[in-house]
Design a protein around this motif. Sequence first.
Motif, mmCIF file in Angstrom:
data_model
loop_
_atom_site.group_PDB
_atom_site.id
_atom_site.type_symbol
_atom_site.label_atom_id
_atom_site.label_comp_id
_atom_site.label_asym_id
_atom_site.label_seq_id
_atom_site.Cartn_x
_atom_site.Cartn_y
_atom_site.Cartn_z
ATOM 1 N N GLU A 1 -10.233 15.724 -69.392
ATOM 2 C CA GLU A 1 -8.903 15.895 -69.985
ATOM 3 C C GLU A 1 -7.816 15.603 -68.947
ATOM 4 N N ASP B 1 -15.501 20.667 -77.718
ATOM 5 C CA ASP B 1 -15.142 19.364 -77.151
ATOM 6 C C ASP B 1 -15.722 19.241 -75.744
ATOM 7 N N GLY B 2 -16.599 18.288 -75.541
ATOM 8 C CA GLY B 2 -17.186 18.066 -74.220
ATOM 9 C C GLY B 2 -18.359 18.981 -73.934
ATOM 10 N N HIS C 1 -13.528 8.807 -74.210
ATOM 11 C CA HIS C 1 -14.450 9.792 -73.645
ATOM 12 C C HIS C 1 -14.942 9.274 -72.297
HETATM 13 ZN ZN LIG Z 1 -14.154 15.404 -75.117
#
Ligand SMILES: [Zn+2]
Length: 437
Positions: A153, A118-119, A385
């Motif tokens: 986040e 993620d990311g 996002h």
């Molecule tokens: Zn992400």
Amino acid sequence: MLNLQLFYFLFLFSLLTFCTANFSVPHVSVNTERLIEDLKILGQFSDGDYPGITRLLYSKEDKAARRYLVALFEKSGLSVSWDPVGNIFARWEGSDPRAPAVASGSHFDTLLNAGLYDGTLGVLGALEAVRSLKEVGFEPKRSIDIIAFTSEEVSRFGIGCLGSRYLVGSLSIEELVKLKDSDGVDFESARKSCGYTERLEDSKISEDFYSAFVELHIEQYHILEDEGIPIGLVTDIAAPALYTIEWKGPGGHAGSVPSNERQDPFLAASEFALSLEQLVLRDPKNSRATIGRVEVYPGSAGAIPRSARLSLDIRDINEESRTRVKDLSLEKAAAIARKRKVTMETSHNYSYPPARMDQRIIQVMEDSCRAYNFRYLKLVSRPFHDSLFMATKFPTGMIFIPCNGGKSHVPDEYASPDDISHGVEVLAETLARLSYQ
Ligand SMILES: [Zn+2]
């Protein structure tokens, strides 16, 4: 003489048409092993039990991850800079360095005990796209920037997309300096302890700084996997609105007050939670509504609660339908309060506008999929996002790849090497094409 001028004009016009119609980028050969190795090394900067990854903003793990990323960028011949909140920029200078650049990137922080992709895929995938374009001898016209965003986040300071919001000017210094983490550490102390000691100033980035922004990301759901399609092209990103609702009553002794005499705010909150589920089930394709936090006061086993407070998160790609769900929810909450003879107060924490991805960039991403003969699906992103905020200032697009079972924010988050490779190929082709537009 006139005829000669006409001839030159027609010649130049047809040359231009030919070049535009036949613009082609050499196919890249993505070094997936190298990229996955980079992802795994980045994953080692973690304050948690393997395989879960915990890397919170400005922690010592975050600081080490930043050092690692900067070293990787410099090793690839990119010039690295950063802003006061620690967004990192790695530039591959184009032949027209004064033209607005093309950018690609994502975040590299995590929630608690989260996954590897993620990311980070969007940061290191952009680096792999640049490396593989360099390896086939491609030379960009517009410069290409990789952006490693600070903290997408909500894990440390309770605020999402901190870096991208700061960059586009949707998060002011006044808001930033008020932030405190759960240990009471303020944003400024944390920022400085990570080595970002420059004076905090509002971002001055202008709308013509980037001609395009493209983010590569795992889908975080399983539509692509179910359909067996390797690439998703995002058309819209749903955005959240957050409200707090609190019901209050007189409380009382758990033993003495009979049920028919109680004014119990927790029962009001419970009835509301179940009615909210029914409300969104009427149209399950659209809005999402979530009660993620419930606080009951005083929280004693022997007392009827005097207060029940909950968070109400509503998301949609359409602002009007999100507002409709909010209005219906709050009407219902008030009706329940009247029926149960408790008081009710609501507050609005925040609302962000949903984002529509740029049609020109979607077209370039489609052409890039065709250049590699990849099937693709246009879809909506329900999670938000950094692109949600980048789209407020720059033409933006997102490329999704499947992730196993649609799982994300968990230790067993997984994307296959083939899917990663395809995503980076489409990203490389897209960035190359955009650098000549
Ligand atoms: Zn992400």
